[in-house]
Design an enzyme around this catalytic site. Structure first.
Site, PDB file in Angstrom:
ATOM      1  N   LYS A 207       0.822  -1.214  -0.014  1.00  0.00           N
ATOM      2  CA  LYS A 207      -0.005   0.048   0.081  1.00  0.00           C
ATOM      3  C   LYS A 207       0.934   1.238  -0.062  1.00  0.00           C
ATOM      4  O   LYS A 207       0.492   2.067  -0.917  1.00  0.00           O
ATOM      5  CB  LYS A 207      -1.125   0.014   1.214  1.00  0.00           C
ATOM      6  N   GLU A 213       9.746  -6.258   4.030  1.00  0.00           N
ATOM      7  CA  GLU A 213      10.102  -7.507   3.475  1.00  0.00           C
ATOM      8  C   GLU A 213       9.808  -7.333   1.840  1.00  0.00           C
ATOM      9  O   GLU A 213      10.426  -7.763   1.026  1.00  0.00           O
ATOM     10  CB  GLU A 213       9.156  -8.619   4.112  1.00  0.00           C
ATOM     11  N   GLY A 267      -5.582  -4.709   4.105  1.00  0.00           N
ATOM     12  CA  GLY A 267      -4.645  -5.630   3.550  1.00  0.00           C
ATOM     13  C   GLY A 267      -5.202  -6.922   3.603  1.00  0.00           C
ATOM     14  O   GLY A 267      -5.174  -7.656   2.326  1.00  0.00           O
ATOM     15  N   ARG A 268      -5.824  -7.553   4.582  1.00  0.00           N
ATOM     16  CA  ARG A 268      -6.450  -8.576   4.792  1.00  0.00           C
ATOM     17  C   ARG A 268      -7.739  -8.876   3.707  1.00  0.00           C
ATOM     18  O   ARG A 268      -8.438 -10.012   3.776  1.00  0.00           O
ATOM     19  CB  ARG A 268      -6.797  -9.374   5.842  1.00  0.00           C
ATOM     20  N   GLU A 353      -5.621 -11.023  12.962  1.00  0.00           N
ATOM     21  CA  GLU A 353      -5.570  -9.894  12.762  1.00  0.00           C
ATOM     22  C   GLU A 353      -6.537  -8.916  12.936  1.00  0.00           C
ATOM     23  O   GLU A 353      -6.448  -7.692  13.494  1.00  0.00           O
ATOM     24  CB  GLU A 353      -4.650  -9.645  11.528  1.00  0.00           C
ATOM     25  N   HIS A 384      -5.140 -37.843   9.973  1.00  0.00           N
ATOM     26  CA  HIS A 384      -4.190 -38.572  10.315  1.00  0.00           C
ATOM     27  C   HIS A 384      -3.011 -37.518  11.265  1.00  0.00           C
ATOM     28  O   HIS A 384      -2.072 -38.237  11.340  1.00  0.00           O
ATOM     29  CB  HIS A 384      -3.493 -39.095   9.240  1.00  0.00           C
ATOM     30  N   LYS A 504       7.810  -4.204  13.847  1.00  0.00           N
ATOM     31  CA  LYS A 504       8.424  -3.691  12.658  1.00  0.00           C
ATOM     32  C   LYS A 504       9.564  -2.416  13.076  1.00  0.00           C
ATOM     33  O   LYS A 504      10.530  -2.370  12.597  1.00  0.00           O
ATOM     34  CB  LYS A 504       7.375  -3.054  11.677  1.00  0.00           C
TER      35      LYS A 504
END
Length: 542
Positions: A207, A213, A267-268, A353, A384, A504
């Site tokens: 954004k 990262e 963002g999500r 979040e 399993h 951050k």
């Protein structure tokens, strides 16, 4: 919501009511109500929800709906759809629903018709994507692009990567798609294996174009290109998506290669925006619009359906019931679909979040627990690995089981076996196996205590015909609105994420301190200081 949560009449009634329900077993609830399995269901946008195997009665659902009404859920839904600033701490709207409204709609927010803006950008995304899909987009050497690498993190990666994997049968088979999020150089290195620099396009999604990262991976990608192609024409190998198209200049992406999304896109919940450009390239403009249509169908259902038959509201109320009144710590999602193996990771961000908050919208401590820990895996693989705990462990884990009636890949008989596992697990978790049943089956007496399944473990089943773009859009929107339902009742802001910021800031401070020639005194706690020194020594072989 002037009245505090615990003071509402429905909340107080539910606190008494849960004591009664905790004494009931699903065996008894089904025995006493033969029509329960057909009555406790809801259907919308191609999805069928069976919530009958939950530890609820008709009174429970009535009280939960009353709680939602007393907490103003329906008005909060209308406020979000009107574009009001429901993201209170950041003073923003949360208009992901506008990203999938049809062109015929209009929604004016702060003097701008956001639906028109969205469709203008969708048209531009479609044009760029068709140039890619048609082989017209050429790199620095004049060769067409054959591989697209999406660089982002959080929602800028989890959403596009999950949807691409889910809908690969609908994707362009002539293009290869890779996804990079981790600043660990191994992530980018492995994503680039087998790719030709001259035929690779990077889609950088951030954004602000300042996410650490993402920017480091974008710079590393540029260095990879430059090592093979030189420095001329590298802008042809980058597309960006950001709130400010000028921000792409930070990493050498010209404005004409930048796509825009807005500060009201979280963002999500961003995969329906320019953050999903890789999906437009994979599915084509029509395929992407089909995905958006599924989102919109569930949006319309959520905003216009009474609570008794409202799939997202029911999902959210059940999650709140178990968290706030049963005190469960976790909730699970098991998709009986290899294509949806990334869904739990996507939902973890959406769920935790959004609602991992301890402060109300008023800035006060919350009156109880908020989001449970969400986790999950592929259905039969999970059987399993973790279902032993679900069946006989000492913790209660409500679970959603997601399945489809028709496969997109492979033979129907094998797919029927997959579906049989989903249905069997839901039945076994609900009803278990008693000592008497084991004796009647001739079980060895010494093994009976180890083989008893207590049952009474709640599940919700979500079924659809097949996993196609509109169905996936509706499924994701169901969970988005389930999360909103919980937040509205708890009185928290599901659209901010201040909890990720401190780490951050500290990482930005620590990064230069890892340099071998750092001479200034370390000013952290003793543990962090010692870890920094140990890291340097291990790295430098000292």
């Amino acid at each position: 919501m002037a009245e505090s949560l615990r003071e509402t009449a429905a909340w107080r009634r539910l606190e008494w009511h849960v004591r009664e329900v905790q004494e009931l077993h699903l065996r008894d609830l089904f025995d006493g109500d033969p029509g329960r399995g057909e009555r406790m269901t809801a259907e919308a946008a191609g999805l069928y929800l069976d919530f009958s195997k939950n530890r609820v009665t008709d009174d429970t659902m009535h009280l939960l709906r009353r709680l939602a009404a007393e907490r103003g859920l329906e008005e909060q839904v209308r406020a979000m759809f009107r574009g009001e600033k429901v993201n209170v701490s950041e003073g923003r709207a949360a208009l992901h629903v506008a990203l999938r409204m049809p062109r015929s709609r209009s929604l004016v927010v702060d003097g701008s018709d956001v639906v028109k803006d969205v469709h203008d950008e969708l048209a531009r995304m479609g044009e760029l994507a068709e140039r890619l899909r048609g082989g017209e987009w050429q790199g620095a050497t004049g060769r067409p692009v054959r591989a697209v690498v999406n660089i982002g993190i959080g929602g800028s990666d989890l959403g596009p990567a999950m949807v691409y994997e889910a809908l690969r049968p609908f994707a362009d088979s002539e293009l290869r798609f890779r996804f990079v999020s981790n600043v660990d150089p191994a992530n980018l290195t492995r994503a680039l294996e087998g790719l030709d620099q001259a035929e690779t396009l990077f889609v950088v999604v951030s954004k602000t174009m300042s996410t650490l990262e993402t920017i480091e991976n974008a710079r590393a990608a540029r260095a990879w290109l430059e090592a093979a192609l030189g420095s001329e024409g590298l802008e042809r190998h980058f597309v960006g998506a950001a709130a400010n198209v000028e921000a792409g200049a930070k990493i050498g992406i010209p404005p004409e290669n930048m796509l825009r999304f807005w500060d009201w896109v979280g963002g999500r919940t961003s995969l329906c925006s320019a953050a999903g450009f890789s999906l437009v390239a994979a599915l084509g403009a029509d395929g992407f619009r089909s995905l958006l249509a599924g989102f919109h169908a569930m949006d319309e259902h959520f905003s216009g359906t009474a609570l008794g038959g409202n799939l997202p509201a029911l999902s959210g109320l059940l999650a709140l019931w178990y968290r706030s009144f049963f005190g469960v710590q976790t909730q699970a999602v098991f998709a009986y679909s290899h294509a949806l193996r990334l869904l739990p990771a996507y939902l973890q961000q959406l769920w935790m979040e959004s609602n991992g908050k301890s402060v109300s919208v008023l800035g006060e401590p919350v009156a109880g627990d908020t989001a449970a820990v969400l986790w999950g895996a592929e259905g039969t693989n999970a059987q399993h690995a973790v279902f032993q705990l679900l069946h006989q462990g000492t913790v209660l884990v409500p679970a959603d089981l997601i399945g489809f009636a028709r496969p997109l890949e492979g033979p129907q008989p094998q797919h029927d076996l997959l579906a049989a596992n989903l249905l069997a697990q839901a039945e076994a978790l609900a009803f278990g196996r008693t000592e008497d049943e084991l004796r009647e089956a001739g079980a060895d007496a010494e093994t009976i205590p180890h083989r008893v399944m207590p049952g009474n473990r709640p599940t919700s089943a979500i079924l659809a015909e097949r996993l196609d773009p509109p169905t996936l859009g509706a499924l994701i929107a169901l969970y988005e609105h389930s999360v909103f339902t919980q937040a509205a009742i708890w009185g928290i802001d599901p659209f901010d994420q201040w909890g990720v910021e401190l780490g951050k800031e500290l990482a930005a401070r620590i990064a230069p301190e890892l340099a071998t020639d750092w001479k200034r005194e370390l000013m952290h706690d003793s543990s962090t200081n010692a870890l920094i020194r140990r890291y340097r020594a291990l790295r430098d072989g000292k």
